[in-house]
Design a protein around this motif. Structure first.
Motif, short mmCIF file in Angstrom:
data_model
loop_
_atom_site.label_atom_id
_atom_site.label_comp_id
_atom_site.label_asym_id
_atom_site.label_seq_id
_atom_site.Cartn_x
_atom_site.Cartn_y
_atom_site.Cartn_z
N ARG A 1 1.00 -0.93 -0.38
CA ARG A 1 0.29 0.09 -0.28
C ARG A 1 0.72 0.99 0.32
N LYS A 2 1.67 1.34 1.13
CA LYS A 2 2.70 2.72 0.77
C LYS A 2 3.28 2.70 0.12
N LEU A 3 4.34 1.02 -0.49
CA LEU A 3 4.84 1.68 -1.87
C LEU A 3 4.03 2.19 -3.72
N SER B 1 11.89 -8.98 7.81
CA SER B 1 11.32 -7.85 7.26
C SER B 1 10.25 -8.46 6.49
N ASN B 2 8.60 -8.27 6.46
CA ASN B 2 8.41 -8.20 5.22
C ASN B 2 7.99 -7.22 4.56
N HIS B 3 8.25 -5.76 5.05
CA HIS B 3 8.68 -4.90 4.10
C HIS B 3 9.46 -5.41 3.47
N GLY C 1 8.97 1.42 5.56
CA GLY C 1 8.50 2.64 4.52
C GLY C 1 6.70 3.94 5.24
N SER C 2 7.56 3.99 6.48
CA SER C 2 6.85 4.55 7.08
C SER C 2 7.28 6.20 7.22
N ASN C 3 6.70 6.71 6.31
CA ASN C 3 6.81 8.44 6.46
C ASN C 3 5.57 8.65 5.46
N ALA D 1 -2.25 -4.32 14.31
CA ALA D 1 -0.88 -4.15 14.99
C ALA D 1 -0.07 -2.67 14.15
N THR D 2 0.69 -2.08 15.47
CA THR D 2 1.46 -1.18 14.93
C THR D 2 2.75 -1.38 15.46
N GLY D 3 3.58 -0.80 14.16
CA GLY D 3 4.87 -0.90 14.43
C GLY D 3 5.82 0.27 14.09
N SER D 4 6.60 0.57 12.89
CA SER D 4 6.74 1.75 12.10
C SER D 4 6.08 2.84 11.98
N ALA D 5 4.54 3.11 11.83
CA ALA D 5 3.81 4.18 12.79
C ALA D 5 3.62 4.76 11.22
N GLY D 6 3.46 4.06 9.48
CA GLY D 6 2.57 4.14 9.33
C GLY D 6 1.52 4.45 8.70
N THR D 7 0.62 2.56 8.97
CA THR D 7 -0.02 2.07 8.93
C THR D 7 -0.94 2.59 9.17
N LEU E 1 -2.19 -15.59 9.99
CA LEU E 1 -1.51 -14.71 10.91
C LEU E 1 -0.50 -15.00 10.66
N ASP E 2 0.13 -14.02 11.18
CA ASP E 2 2.10 -13.91 11.68
C ASP E 2 2.42 -13.65 12.74
N PRO E 3 3.94 -13.88 12.87
CA PRO E 3 4.45 -14.14 14.60
C PRO E 3 4.87 -12.57 14.85
N VAL E 4 4.68 -11.28 13.86
CA VAL E 4 5.78 -10.98 14.35
C VAL E 4 4.92 -9.58 14.99
N TYR E 5 3.89 -8.73 13.94
CA TYR E 5 2.61 -8.24 14.16
C TYR E 5 0.84 -8.69 14.14
N SER E 6 0.39 -9.27 12.88
CA SER E 6 -0.80 -9.11 13.35
C SER E 6 -0.83 -10.58 14.00
N HIS F 1 -5.99 -6.72 8.72
CA HIS F 1 -5.03 -8.24 8.47
C HIS F 1 -3.54 -7.52 8.01
N THR F 2 -2.85 -7.18 7.86
CA THR F 2 -1.18 -6.49 7.97
C THR F 2 -0.66 -7.07 7.31
N GLY F 3 -0.93 -8.90 6.82
CA GLY F 3 0.22 -10.10 6.30
C GLY F 3 1.29 -10.53 7.10
N GLY F 4 1.88 -10.47 6.23
CA GLY F 4 3.48 -11.28 7.48
C GLY F 4 3.15 -12.89 7.46
N GLN F 5 2.39 -13.39 6.68
CA GLN F 5 2.37 -15.22 7.03
C GLN F 5 3.48 -15.55 6.67
C1 LIG Z 1 4.92 -4.10 8.82
C2 LIG Z 1 4.36 -4.36 9.88
C3 LIG Z 1 3.43 -4.52 10.17
C4 LIG Z 1 3.54 -2.76 11.02
O1 LIG Z 1 2.79 -1.58 10.38
P1 LIG Z 1 3.59 -0.35 10.57
O2 LIG Z 1 3.31 0.83 9.37
O3 LIG Z 1 4.91 -0.39 10.44
O4 LIG Z 1 2.94 0.27 11.58
C5 LIG Z 1 1.95 -4.62 10.28
N1 LIG Z 1 1.99 -6.22 10.40
C6 LIG Z 1 2.96 -6.39 9.70
C7 LIG Z 1 2.39 -7.77 8.87
C8 LIG Z 1 4.20 -5.96 8.83
O5 LIG Z 1 5.05 -6.44 8.27
#
Ligand SMILES: *Cc1c(COP(=O)(O)O)cnc(C)c1O
Length: 334
Positions: free
Chosen positions: A51-53, A76-78, A158-160, A191-197, A284-289, A315-319
């Motif tokens: 989405r960001k890309l 990294s999924n990114h 991709g978080s700007n 799930a929120t990580g680098s904040a862009g979502t 889901l994925d182990p790190v985020y969702s 669901h932000t992916g990452g499986q």
């Molecule tokens: C990067 C990522 C997130 C977090 O999104 P941010 O925009 O970094 O906060 C959530 N879920 C998955 C699977 C990701 O890869």
């Protein structure tokens, strides 16, 4: 919201489905849970970074970039999604991977996302945990520029503000779906990580007067820091959109489900991953969702939501990351 004012490369299979999770809702006995399937964005097993890309690559092409440089944790999924998009757009790609987690597990170091990175043939550099990763990609960029390349640097996740436009676009997409279905959405959780979502979603929802609160479930930082990061980026995104200012209370994160740290598995994550697999056939994925859903499940059990509410889990992916954690998850599933 007039998104065609920004350079964009359409990459996603969109709109992604918005589905009811009838079995999970019944099992938990609380509000009605829905899922927005951004794990199905269609590039290289999908996920939220595509989405960001769309907007980041729009800018990269407009600037005549020849080489994309980005960074992330080893799994990294990114990085995986950036590598795929770079391949599609005939751009070279270098990723700097931070060894953020102390582990010798070959599944983590070579499987999952790393396997796909290798198949796509990108250049990979490694850095120890705690490295200033933004400085690291700037160094790589300077080296490439000296060699005659036109580097385009993408920050972690991709978080700007440009990347976050991708989630302002999702706010619009989701509202259109809800309006068409006659669905009143009471809350969005992800799930929120680098904040862009979260920043993009909040900026989009505020600009659209949607009145839908967003709850980010943190996977790395404590609450104060996470909310500050999201708020700052949401303000920058609103400015780029020319939209209304973001009220501070529109940014909410719950960081009670991180566990020991970023990328370190928790029992709640394993329970959530297994529960979704067995109730809905969704991974889901182990790190985020997985941690995001662990938070949602726990909050439902604690009675935080009214039974008549409709909650959308994004669901932000990452499986693919599941394959980096096979041992832990196999033991949990036994
Ligand atoms: C990067 C990522 C997130 C977090 O999104 P941010 O925009 O970094 O906060 C959530 N879920 C998955 C699977 C990701 O890869």
């Amino acid at each position: 919201m007039h998104l065609s004012r920004y350079p964009r490369v359409k990459l996603c299979h969109a709109p992604t489905p918005l589905e009811k999770m009838a079995n999970l809702s019944r099992q938990l006995g609380g509000p009605t849970l829905w899922i927005k399937r951004d794990d199905c964005t269609g590039i290289a097993t999908g996920g939220n970074k595509v989405r960001k890309l769309e907007f980041l690559m729009g800018e990269a092409l407009a600037r005549g970039a020849t080489h994309i440089v980005t960074q992330g944790a080893v799994q990294s999924n990114h990085v995986r999604q950036t590598a795929a998009v770079a391949a599609r757009l005939n751009l070279k790609c270098t990723a700097v991977l931070e060894h953020r987690i102390a582990t010798n597990d070959p599944d983590y170091l070579e499987g999952g996302n790393v396997l796909l990175d290798h198949l796509m043939g990108i250049a990979i550099e490694h850095r120890p945990g705690g490295t200033d990763m933004q400085a690291a990609i700037e160094e790589v960029g300077a080296r490439l520029a000296e060699a005659g390349e036109v580097p385009y640097l993408i920050p972690g996740g991709g978080s700007n503000a440009v990347g976050a436009l991708g989630y302002a676009a999702v706010a619009l997409e989701l509202l259109n779906q809800a309006n068409e279905m006659g669905l009143r959405i009471d809350r969005i959780v992800h799930a929120t990580g680098s904040a862009g979502t979260q920043a993009g979603l909040v900026a989009g929802l505020v600009a659209l007067h949607a009145q839908i609160p967003v709850l980010g479930i943190g996977v790395r930082n404590p609450k104060d820091k996470q909310e500050a990061n999201v708020f700052k980026l949401a303000q920058a995104t609103a400015e780029l959109l020319g939209g209304p200012a973001i009220p501070r209370e529109a940014v909410e994160a719950n960081c009670d489900y991180v566990g020991e740290g970023y990328g370190i598995p928790t029992n709640g994550m394993a329970e959530a991953v297994i529960m979704l697999a067995r109730s809905e056939g969704i991974f889901l994925d182990p790190v985020y969702s997985g941690k995001g859903m662990a938070g949602l499940i726990d909050l439902v059990r604690k009675g935080n939501f009214a039974p008549e509410e409709n909650i959308v889990f994004l669901h932000t992916g990452g499986q693919v990351g599941l394959f980096g954690y096979s041992d832990f998850l196999n033991r949990a599933a036994a």
